[in-house]
Design an enzyme around this catalytic site. Structure first.
Site, mmCIF file in Angstrom:
data_model
loop_
_atom_site.group_PDB
_atom_site.id
_atom_site.type_symbol
_atom_site.label_atom_id
_atom_site.label_comp_id
_atom_site.label_asym_id
_atom_site.label_seq_id
_atom_site.Cartn_x
_atom_site.Cartn_y
_atom_site.Cartn_z
ATOM 1 N N SER A 133 -11.195 40.360 -68.720
ATOM 2 C CA SER A 133 -12.343 39.519 -68.391
ATOM 3 C C SER A 133 -13.118 39.945 -67.157
ATOM 4 O O SER A 133 -14.165 39.382 -66.865
ATOM 5 C CB SER A 133 -11.875 38.066 -68.212
ATOM 6 N N LYS A 136 -16.866 40.658 -67.360
ATOM 7 C CA LYS A 136 -17.947 39.693 -67.110
ATOM 8 C C LYS A 136 -18.742 40.028 -65.848
ATOM 9 O O LYS A 136 -19.877 39.566 -65.692
ATOM 10 C CB LYS A 136 -17.354 38.284 -67.017
ATOM 11 N N SER A 334 -14.388 31.671 -66.687
ATOM 12 C CA SER A 334 -14.208 32.796 -67.608
ATOM 13 C C SER A 334 -14.596 32.396 -69.020
ATOM 14 O O SER A 334 -13.851 32.600 -69.986
ATOM 15 C CB SER A 334 -12.760 33.302 -67.576
#
Length: 501
Positions: A133, A136, A334
């Site tokens: 993640s 991102k 997230s």
């Protein structure tokens, strides 16, 4: 991100007692002052931020004071006078933590001084690694660079080709709510849109709802996603029209909430209900070709003189929160579907197909335009759920340096959206044990977790007041979250204590 299958004991030890947040307020406030000041930013008001966050020209409480003399800064810049750690000092401090951590055979790290851009520590820093993640971060910098922090995504309704047909046109707003009970603060609402449509149609009753989600193309799930992503609640079908991030229950705003496999039709059925129509009156289709958006819908729609609304006439519109808030939602919790929506905004802004492939192509191109090191980078999605992604720690660190440097003010929203250690978002319960407590309230970072993949990348201020960017990526971890996260936290917290000279 879905939690990986733990490889540790069947009964993990209980979490440490939760510390009072009041004790962190002073620390956090001081760190925020240091972070904002160190990157050369100043906080003033009123300025454009009010508009980004929701103040509009037609708000009764909004006052235009742009003709007043500019106010003095609330926070003054401290420059780069704080002592910079030496590479030797940092190597001595964290070298063993990195190489002997047990995180597996691939632990790649980059530490960079924000003020000078100098690399202070590099262990496989240029090696493309599965980022989970932390992907991102590149999505955030790309969408802020292309759309800007104030941009809003507009969901419209236009008159269809058939009598009484209304077409709900998705533009990629994942935060759209059905009513006042939504998953995202400040979201546009279908009930507001329905009221606009009723007013625009006057006494004409709608007869059917067509949902147009044709803006997006390609598969709704990225091929590199784990098999449980579509049903596990951490991801979902990526469509141009959805409500509440495709959640079945908007009140269950956690990442693991159940999602509808057909977000566009589900949104259309909710809209039909608000118009007094049954779900059987909802179908997929396309809006008439002449649906170029107007400045604003009229209170009563134009007709052809017989009471029939001209096809393509705009009947209503609502807007998403500004991009800067969507970035907050994406980074703080997230949020994977918000991430995929933002990646597609990058694609649209670069005239690429609004698909996984188009978004990846556009994002990588924007990173290169920003002067970031993209050699060897593979981007498959905007969220980091895909195991096909490959991003180096050096790229992530440079993204953070660029956002925090003050050289591109439109990118500073990335810094504000990062979770704070021991305080907010995905770092809320981290940095709370003795070995990493020095990072509480000081580390601002994005985490990443897939089975066997653990990462953290962000900003921190050393004990001497120096702002550093860091990225730690390990994609062959032999154990689970309960063991991996404390190790990552300890490395970041050690950097906080750094005098390292």
């Amino acid at each position: 991100m879905p939690p990986p299958s733990p490889a540790g004991p069947a009964e993990p030890p209980p979490p440490p007692p939760r510390r009072s947040r009041t004790g962190l307020i002073a620390v956090l406030s001081a760190v925020l002052v240091l972070v904002v000041a160190a990157v050369g930013l100043v906080v003033v008001r009123p300025g454009p931020v009010a508009g980004w966050l929701g103040a509009r020209d037609n708000d009764a409480n909004w006052v235009d004071t742009t003709t007043d003399p500019p106010p003095p800064p609330v926070l003054a810049a401290i420059g780069d006078s704080a002592p910079m750690p030496t590479p030797e000092g940092i190597r001595t401090l964290i070298g063993d933590l990195v190489t002997k951590s047990g995180l597996g055979e691939r632990v790649n790290v980059s530490v960079v001084d924000v003020a000078t851009g100098q690399s202070l520590y590099a262990q496989g820093a240029d090696v493309p690694t599965v980022p989970a993640s932390t992907t991102k971060l590149v999505t955030a910098v790309a969408v802020l660079a292309t759309r800007g922090p104030a941009y809003r995504i507009t969901t419209r309704v236009v008159a269809g080709s058939a009598p009484g047909e209304v077409v709900l046109v998705g533009a990629g707003d994942p935060t759209l709510a059905i009513n006042g009970i939504g998953s995202y603060p400040g979201a546009g609402r279908l009930d507001d849109l329905a009221n606009q449509v009723k007013q625009a149609l006057g006494g004409t009753a709608p007869t059917k709802v067509t949902v147009d989600s044709s803006l997006y193309s390609g598969p709704v799930y990225e091929p590199g996603w784990d098999a449980d992503i579509p049903t596990g609640g951490y991801g979902g079908a990526v469509t141009a029209l959805m409500t509440d991030g495709a959640r079945l229950d908007p009140k269950k705003s956690t990442k693991g909430a159940a999602r509808t496999p057909t977000p566009d039709l589900t949104a259309g059925k909710s809209f039909a209900k608000l118009l007094g129509l049954p779900a059987t009156k909802v179908t997929r289709g396309s809006a008439p070709a002449s649906t170029a958006p107007s400045a604003a819908p009229t209170s009563t729609a134009a007709t052809d003189g017989t009471g029939t609304v001209e096809p393509g006439t705009e009947l209503g519109r609502v807007e998403s929160p500004p991009i800067i808030r969507l970035v907050d939602f994406m980074l703080g919790d997230s949020d994977n579907l918000v991430a995929e929506a933002l990646a597609r905004q990058v694609a649209i802004s670069r005239d690429q197909p609004a698909s996984f492939v188009g978004a990846a192509t556009a994002t990588k191109a924007v990173l290169a335009e920003l002067g970031l090191p993209v050699d060897g980078t593979v981007i498959a999605d905007g969220s980091g759920l895909s195991r096909s992604n490959r991003i180096s720690p050096a790229l992530l660190a440079e993204v953070l340096v660029l956002a925090a440097s003050g050289n591109r003010p439109e990118l500073a929203g990335l810094v504000g959206g990062l979770p704070v250690g021991g305080w907010s978002g995905t770092l809320d319960e981290r940095f709370r044990v003795k070995a990493s407590q020095s990072g509480a309230g000081v580390v601002r970072a994005k985490t990443g977790t897939l089975t066997g993949v653990h990462a953290i990348s962000g900003l921190l201020t050393t004990t001497d007041g120096r702002l550093l960017a860091f990225a730690i990526l390990a994609d062959k971890v032999p154990f689970g979250t309960d063991q991996a996260h404390p190790i990552l936290d300890r490395i970041a917290a050690a950097l906080v204590t750094c005098g390292c000279r």
